[in-house]
Design a protein around this motif. Sequence first.
Motif, PDB file in Angstrom:
ATOM      1  N   ARG A  30     -19.145   7.070 -11.371  1.00  0.00           N
ATOM      2  CA  ARG A  30     -20.571   7.352 -11.152  1.00  0.00           C
ATOM      3  C   ARG A  30     -21.012   6.929  -9.756  1.00  0.00           C
ATOM      4  O   ARG A  30     -21.904   7.538  -9.171  1.00  0.00           O
ATOM      5  CB  ARG A  30     -21.431   6.647 -12.204  1.00  0.00           C
ATOM      6  N   ALA A  31     -20.376   5.883  -9.228  1.00  0.00           N
ATOM      7  CA  ALA A  31     -20.710   5.408  -7.881  1.00  0.00           C
ATOM      8  C   ALA A  31     -20.021   6.242  -6.804  1.00  0.00           C
ATOM      9  O   ALA A  31     -20.237   6.018  -5.614  1.00  0.00           O
ATOM     10  CB  ALA A  31     -20.311   3.937  -7.738  1.00  0.00           C
ATOM     11  N   GLY A  32     -19.168   7.174  -7.215  1.00  0.00           N
ATOM     12  CA  GLY A  32     -18.500   8.037  -6.266  1.00  0.00           C
ATOM     13  C   GLY A  32     -17.254   7.448  -5.635  1.00  0.00           C
ATOM     14  O   GLY A  32     -16.753   7.952  -4.633  1.00  0.00           O
ATOM     15  N   VAL A  33     -16.745   6.373  -6.217  1.00  0.00           N
ATOM     16  CA  VAL A  33     -15.523   5.749  -5.701  1.00  0.00           C
ATOM     17  C   VAL A  33     -14.324   6.488  -6.272  1.00  0.00           C
ATOM     18  O   VAL A  33     -14.208   6.637  -7.490  1.00  0.00           O
ATOM     19  CB  VAL A  33     -15.464   4.251  -6.074  1.00  0.00           C
ATOM     20  N   LYS A  34     -13.446   6.948  -5.406  1.00  0.00           N
ATOM     21  CA  LYS A  34     -12.265   7.684  -5.858  1.00  0.00           C
ATOM     22  C   LYS A  34     -11.205   6.727  -6.383  1.00  0.00           C
ATOM     23  O   LYS A  34     -11.068   5.607  -5.861  1.00  0.00           O
ATOM     24  CB  LYS A  34     -11.703   8.493  -4.697  1.00  0.00           C
ATOM     25  N   PRO A  35     -10.449   7.132  -7.400  1.00  0.00           N
ATOM     26  CA  PRO A  35      -9.376   6.280  -7.935  1.00  0.00           C
ATOM     27  C   PRO A  35      -8.399   5.894  -6.836  1.00  0.00           C
ATOM     28  O   PRO A  35      -8.049   6.698  -5.970  1.00  0.00           O
ATOM     29  CB  PRO A  35      -8.693   7.173  -8.977  1.00  0.00           C
ATOM     30  N   GLY A  36      -7.971   4.647  -6.852  1.00  0.00           N
ATOM     31  CA  GLY A  36      -7.011   4.158  -5.875  1.00  0.00           C
ATOM     32  C   GLY A  36      -7.636   3.621  -4.599  1.00  0.00           C
ATOM     33  O   GLY A  36      -6.946   3.132  -3.719  1.00  0.00           O
TER      34      GLY A  36
END
Length: 76
Positions: free
Chosen positions: A65-71
Amino acid sequence: MSDPDLQLRAYFDAVEEFEPEDIVAAVHRFRQGEVKEVNKAYCPSTAQLCDEVRYRKQMREIMARAGVKPGTILVQ
């Protein structure tokens, strides 16, 4: 449980409803000793494993939801 095969089956049954990435993240945290609420001298119970998997799921959803991509490394 003293039989490792029974314990492993119990773990698989307990986490079957969760996403693989959340299970892997939870198991990694247990293996690294990062889960504070458990006695590191013993394997976690299925309930403790499920609690950590749920927490990993919540964290993944919050990050998405915060727009942080995995990894993505957040702290350096």
